[in-house]
Write a protein that holds these residues in place. Structure first.
Motif, PDB file in Angstrom:
ATOM      1  N   GLY A   1       0.932  -1.187   0.163  1.00  0.00           N
ATOM      2  CA  GLY A   1       0.126  -0.038  -0.003  1.00  0.00           C
ATOM      3  C   GLY A   1       0.642   1.305  -0.026  1.00  0.00           C
ATOM      4  N   SER A   2       0.252   2.335   0.546  1.00  0.00           N
ATOM      5  CA  SER A   2       0.943   3.316   0.742  1.00  0.00           C
ATOM      6  C   SER A   2       1.000   4.232   2.262  1.00  0.00           C
ATOM      7  CB  SER A   2       0.327   4.652  -0.161  1.00  0.00           C
ATOM      8  OG  SER A   2       0.551   4.365  -1.660  1.00  0.00           O
ATOM      9  N   ILE A   3       1.939   4.758   2.794  1.00  0.00           N
ATOM     10  CA  ILE A   3       2.288   4.981   4.005  1.00  0.00           C
ATOM     11  C   ILE A   3       2.607   6.478   3.988  1.00  0.00           C
ATOM     12  CG2 ILE A   3       3.224   4.717   6.334  1.00  0.00           C
ATOM     13  CD1 ILE A   3       3.569   1.726   5.608  1.00  0.00           C
ATOM     14  N   LEU A   4       1.953   7.298   4.793  1.00  0.00           N
ATOM     15  CA  LEU A   4       2.530   8.770   5.015  1.00  0.00           C
ATOM     16  C   LEU A   4       2.655   9.106   6.489  1.00  0.00           C
ATOM     17  CD1 LEU A   4       1.439  11.921   3.180  1.00  0.00           C
ATOM     18  CD2 LEU A   4       1.718  11.948   5.808  1.00  0.00           C
ATOM     19  N   ILE A   5       3.783   9.321   6.947  1.00  0.00           N
ATOM     20  CA  ILE A   5       3.887   9.832   8.274  1.00  0.00           C
ATOM     21  C   ILE A   5       4.280  11.277   8.538  1.00  0.00           C
ATOM     22  CG2 ILE A   5       5.268   8.980  10.390  1.00  0.00           C
ATOM     23  CD1 ILE A   5       5.711   6.279   9.097  1.00  0.00           C
ATOM     24  N   ALA A   6       3.996  11.901   9.565  1.00  0.00           N
ATOM     25  CA  ALA A   6       4.105  13.409   9.516  1.00  0.00           C
ATOM     26  C   ALA A   6       4.270  13.731  11.096  1.00  0.00           C
ATOM     27  CB  ALA A   6       3.199  14.148   8.914  1.00  0.00           C
ATOM     28  N   SER A   7       5.345  14.678  11.156  1.00  0.00           N
ATOM     29  CA  SER A   7       5.394  15.175  12.743  1.00  0.00           C
ATOM     30  C   SER A   7       5.597  16.695  12.700  1.00  0.00           C
ATOM     31  CB  SER A   7       6.613  14.518  13.396  1.00  0.00           C
ATOM     32  OG  SER A   7       6.828  14.905  14.469  1.00  0.00           O
ATOM     33  N   ASN A   8       4.785  17.422  13.383  1.00  0.00           N
ATOM     34  CA  ASN A   8       4.829  18.789  13.169  1.00  0.00           C
ATOM     35  C   ASN A   8       4.748  19.284  12.058  1.00  0.00           C
ATOM     36  OD1 ASN A   8       5.405  19.401  16.173  1.00  0.00           O
ATOM     37  ND2 ASN A   8       7.243  18.414  15.805  1.00  0.00           N
ATOM     38  N   GLU A   9       3.944  18.615  11.204  1.00  0.00           N
ATOM     39  CA  GLU A   9       3.590  19.233   9.794  1.00  0.00           C
ATOM     40  C   GLU A   9       4.741  18.848   8.784  1.00  0.00           C
ATOM     41  OE1 GLU A   9       0.487  19.818   9.430  1.00  0.00           O
ATOM     42  OE2 GLU A   9       0.182  20.405  11.636  1.00  0.00           O
ATOM     43  N   ASN A  10       5.707  18.305   9.214  1.00  0.00           N
ATOM     44  CA  ASN A  10       6.692  17.496   8.217  1.00  0.00           C
ATOM     45  C   ASN A  10       6.527  16.631   8.084  1.00  0.00           C
ATOM     46  OD1 ASN A  10       8.226  20.097   8.307  1.00  0.00           O
ATOM     47  ND2 ASN A  10       8.980  19.487  10.658  1.00  0.00           N
ATOM     48  N   ILE A  11       6.513  16.005   6.724  1.00  0.00           N
ATOM     49  CA  ILE A  11       6.266  14.651   6.271  1.00  0.00           C
ATOM     50  C   ILE A  11       7.565  13.835   6.573  1.00  0.00           C
ATOM     51  CG2 ILE A  11       5.908  13.225   4.324  1.00  0.00           C
ATOM     52  CD1 ILE A  11       4.094  15.286   3.181  1.00  0.00           C
ATOM     53  N   LEU A  12       7.658  12.846   7.235  1.00  0.00           N
ATOM     54  CA  LEU A  12       8.893  12.089   7.589  1.00  0.00           C
ATOM     55  C   LEU A  12       9.020  10.686   6.670  1.00  0.00           C
ATOM     56  CD1 LEU A  12       8.613  11.799  11.390  1.00  0.00           C
ATOM     57  CD2 LEU A  12       9.759  13.590  10.055  1.00  0.00           C
TER      58      LEU A  12
END
Length: 434
Positions: A22-33
């Protein structure tokens, strides 16, 4: 180790075994990690999953339906405390069930996806929205409206109808014009199964290898579970909710106010790992998804999969543990070793507390396979890969999902028991049936 290195280590350990589809998006403090696709979007044409791949998101749709209803409330075109009978004039019990009851899954309306004939028949047949409502409207309520929680796709079908009645638009048009386009979510929409959707992944199931899932007609999921999207569009959605872009602050807070059993309006509000999380999961015909929003901690995790056996809810929570520096599990590397003593392992291993459920171990061409039921009782078959072996035990892992089986030998070389660690981390000992 910093957060990006921790995430990359976790991702690499699962991806090397092909456990991520699939696809995974991880973000912290609006920054995409992390913003990455894994596995195939379409196996027939060898098209890989990408961050831009579209997936059917199942019940993540309910958040869009809730937003539509609350927008119409804000515009004074309806009131969420109105009874549904005000808008659906011939609906039985319409004078007892409010719009808010439907939003919070406290309506008592029987859930049509739980009907005995749904998975074997009804879900394959085209229905108009009115025809769908006819399948449940005459049924007795499961409980007094507003008295407790009861998950109901039927309630969200009524909300879909109310949106169409009040707005004068189809559900798909409303979502597009009032939510997606204003936010720039141009890769999100309602999938009717007829119109061609560019870059839409194909959904899969698994039996020894990836297979097509059971067919589901898409004419009626609509506001219950009929939307498609991408991880990138859902991240836009995540940020818009925080900034009150298309709904005022008061109503947004109402939308995220838990009712019974932590369910709010199209979202669940609960603690995950001791931290407040706004979340929902979804599944539909070969697709599964999970969306975690740790708003106070400014962390977002979106996992959309087109392999229905992928345990997205467990994996997204393992990702959360990794981010918050809690101990998370990593799979054993899939490096098989030679193994010939397959015959003693073959057999059935019953679950102690689940009647009629067992691990069924079979052999084909000197290779072992595990057959076991998962969500909704659906049965899957996975190849077992031997990864370690000595005189006391043999350890196997499964293809496609992270499961481990450790078979323990008696002094005479017979199998005494198996330790089964399933893809959600549950660990239990089981004895071979005689």
């Amino acid at each position: 180790m910093d957060i990006e290195n921790r995430i990359n280590k976790w991702i690499e350990s699962y991806d090397r075994n092909s456990y991520l589809i699939g696809s995974i998006l991880i973000a912290s403090n609006e920054n995409i990690l992390l913003n990455k696709g894994f596995g195939m979007a379409n196996r027939e044409h060898n098209v890989p999953n990408m961050p831009t791949t579209k997936f059917r998101i199942g019940s993540l749709t309910k958040a869009f339906t809730a937003m539509g209803i609350l927008q119409l409330h804000e515009k004074k075109k309806l009131n969420i405390n109105d009874y549904v009978g005000k808008y659906l004039h011939d609906y039985p019990n319409g004078e007892r069930i409010t719009i808010l009851h439907c939003l919070t899954n406290s309506s008592g309306i029987p859930n049509y996806t739980s009907f005995a004939d749904f998975w074997f028949s009804s879900m394959r047949l085209p229905l108009t929205l009115n025809e769908l409502i006819d399948t449940f409207k005459e049924r007795e309520l499961d409980f007094e409206p507003g008295s407790r929680f009861g998950y109901s796709n039927s309630g969200y079908a009524l909300l879909t109808s109310i949106i169409e009645t009040v707005s004068g638009m189809s559900y798909g048009e409303y979502i597009q014009e009032e939510i997606c386009n204003p936010l720039g979510m141009y890769n999100t929409g309602c999938d009717d199964g007829i119109k061609v959707v560019p870059r839409l992944a194909s959904g899969y199931s698994f039996w020894e290898e990836p297979i097509h899932p059971a067919y589901a007609d898409l004419s009626f999921p609509l506001g219950s579970y009929g939307v498609y999207s991408t991880t990138e569009d859902l991240f836009i959605w995540d940020k818009a909710l925080k900034l009150f872009k298309i709904l005022n602050k008061e109503l947004t807070e109402k939308m995220f106010t838990p009712n019974f059993s932590s369910y709010a309006c199209g979202w669940m509000i609960s603690e995950i790992g001791g931290k407040k999380c706004v979340h929902h999961s979804g599944d539909i015909s070969g697709f599964c998804s999970d969306f975690l929003r740790f708003v106070d901690d400014q962390v977002t995790i979106i996992f959309l999969s087109n392999m229905n056996v992928t345990p997205v809810e467990h994996l997204s929570r393992e990702i959360a543990k990794t981010i918050f520096e809690e101990q998370s599990s990593l799979p054993c590397p899939a490096v098989p070793i030679p193994f010939k003593k397959v015959v003693p392992i073959v057999g059935k291993y019953p679950f102690e507390n689940e009647k009629d459920k067992c691990l069924d171990i079979s052999v084909e061409k000197e290779e072992l396979y595990l057959t076991v039921s998962k969500m909704y009782g659906a049965v899957y078959k996975f190849k077992l890969l031997p990864v370690s072996h000595d005189s006391t035990k043999a350890t196997f892992i499964t293809e496609m999902i992270n499961e481990q089986l450790v078979f323990y030998y008696s002094l005479t070389g017979e199998i005494e028991s198996v330790q089964y660690i399933d893809c959600t981390g549950n660990n239990q000992m089981m004895n071979k049936a005689k």
